[in-house]
Design a protein around this motif. Sequence first.
Motif, mmCIF file in Angstrom:
data_model
loop_
_atom_site.group_PDB
_atom_site.id
_atom_site.type_symbol
_atom_site.label_atom_id
_atom_site.label_comp_id
_atom_site.label_asym_id
_atom_site.label_seq_id
_atom_site.Cartn_x
_atom_site.Cartn_y
_atom_site.Cartn_z
ATOM 1 N N THR A 200 0.825 -0.494 0.313
ATOM 2 C CA THR A 200 0.176 -0.001 -0.293
ATOM 3 C C THR A 200 0.633 1.316 -0.279
ATOM 4 N N SER A 313 -11.592 -12.889 6.169
ATOM 5 C CA SER A 313 -10.362 -12.340 5.007
ATOM 6 C C SER A 313 -10.698 -12.682 3.920
ATOM 7 N N ASN A 314 -11.935 -14.127 3.701
ATOM 8 C CA ASN A 314 -12.103 -14.112 1.863
ATOM 9 C C ASN A 314 -12.746 -13.144 1.546
ATOM 10 N N GLN A 317 -11.514 -9.454 0.952
ATOM 11 C CA GLN A 317 -10.523 -9.465 -0.324
ATOM 12 C C GLN A 317 -11.690 -9.867 -1.261
ATOM 13 N N GLU A 321 -12.431 -6.851 -4.444
ATOM 14 C CA GLU A 321 -11.918 -7.495 -6.121
ATOM 15 C C GLU A 321 -13.204 -7.028 -6.470
ATOM 16 N N LEU A 353 -5.311 -3.575 -2.358
ATOM 17 C CA LEU A 353 -3.983 -3.937 -1.887
ATOM 18 C C LEU A 353 -3.899 -4.338 -0.162
ATOM 19 N N ASN A 355 -6.046 -5.334 1.558
ATOM 20 C CA ASN A 355 -6.635 -6.965 2.782
ATOM 21 C C ASN A 355 -6.354 -7.896 1.892
ATOM 22 N N ARG A 356 -5.012 -7.684 1.050
ATOM 23 C CA ARG A 356 -4.295 -9.103 0.754
ATOM 24 C C ARG A 356 -3.405 -9.547 1.970
ATOM 25 N N CYS A 357 -3.406 -8.345 3.290
ATOM 26 C CA CYS A 357 -2.496 -9.211 3.432
ATOM 27 C C CYS A 357 -3.492 -10.213 5.177
ATOM 28 N N THR A 359 -5.603 -12.309 4.618
ATOM 29 C CA THR A 359 -4.768 -14.485 4.653
ATOM 30 C C THR A 359 -4.087 -14.562 4.976
ATOM 31 N N THR A 364 -1.855 -17.803 9.050
ATOM 32 C CA THR A 364 -2.492 -17.992 6.857
ATOM 33 C C THR A 364 -3.685 -18.803 7.177
#
Length: 381
Positions: A200, A313-314, A317, A321, A353, A355-357, A359, A364
């Motif tokens: 970010t 988290s999924n 994301q 998207e 960007l 929200n990529r983190c 997961t 993880t």
Amino acid sequence: MDLSDAPHEHAFRVQVRDWIAAHAPRPAERRDPARLRRWAQDLREAGFVGASWPKEYGGGSLTSEQQAILNEELARADAPPIPGGMGLLWVGPAIIRYGTPEQKARYVPAILRGEHTWCTGYSEPNAGSDLASLRTSAVRDGDVYVVNGQKIWTTVAHLSNYCFLLARTSDGPAKQAGLTVLLVDMTLPGIEVRPLRQITGDCEFNEVFFSDVRVPVDARLGDEGQGWTIVRSALVDERTGMAASIRVDKDLDGLIALARRNGKSADPVTRQKIAELAIGCHVLRWSSARMLSDLLHGRLNPGIASSNKYFTSNLLQALSEAVLDVMGMDALLYEQPDASPDFGSASPGYRFLYNRCLTIAGGTSEVQRNIMAQRVLGLPR
Ligand SMILES: Cc1cc2nc3c(=O)[nH]c(=O)nc-3n(C[C@H](O)[C@H](O)[C@H](O)COP(=O)(O)OP(=O)(O)OC[C@H]3O[C@@H](n4cnc5c(N)ncnc54)[C@H](O)[C@@H]3O)c2cc1C
């Protein structure tokens, strides 16, 4: 099961909603540090910081249902979050659960007053998912532990007064048995913090190096070797907090409003996508109600904390998207935080960007799937 508010819960909801309407900063005020400090102070005075912590430690002694209503109403109003970060979400609860009376008196009120910021020192360059392999050592020398090693991805270490550190106090065949939690004062000599830049553009997390750092023995939380037990319960609090604090319904509303405005809501593929996401938001709502029910019954439930963290988290994301798909080229206006009125203060590009983190942070998705497979479904390893 009846999941609607009981009359006393409804009355509390109305009271909280009115209070937020009267006190929360307006969108235009949300980047003004003085206004945010006043908001934090108002929350404290209302008993909404540490709202469900016991009164004896300075908490608000609200029930878990009331805490959930407060969280929901703050999310609904898109109000700035309750200040306190990790201190509030898992360090304070761990100290209340495992600390000595002196540690509770020393650390807990300062977390509630917002005087101490905490970071969490678990991950290392060679120990993330396999956390029990960590090598940062704490060797007893009289009335101190001498700490040496390196941590990585340490969120807000550059702003923190204390670190909730997991270190190795002994080596043995059972790796977990040699781990201990220390409450480390970040001003001690020998600690170096180096910020890391993220996708970010922010520098939210850091590498932290410990070179012969002398940590007093009275800063040990629990017993020597009890670190794994303490961190496992702190991780349940972290995953519960991550799942509960994320505002998926708001993002779904924003997506629908955006699609209606730019005409994409007539497109069958977009409609199908939004319907899938709406179903996900509903599933998450009921699953969160289950998590709340465990809290109310005093059950520490690693399975539901993992599945909700994984699912949230999924979903978040997928939502960010979908927003970019619906926005099209406008999504490239990354530098303009107010590029879309439907998504609060951060731009959709930034959120995508960031929200990529989700997961990865807090364990993880693969690790959450392992936990669900082994501990919830009882599948063989
Ligand atoms: C935004 C953010 C903030 C963070 N903040 C902190 C913090 O404050 N403090 C802290 O200590 N850490 C923090 N972390 C670190 C985070 O906890 C770790 O990144 C995470 O646990 C994964 O560890 P790793 O990066 O070492 O990846 P690895 O463990 O090396 O994993 C690499 C890949 O292999 C997969 N994998 C590993 N083991 C298995 C397995 N057994 N089965 C299936 N797949 C597997 C993983 O899922 C991953 O895809 C943060 C991370 C992020 C992204």
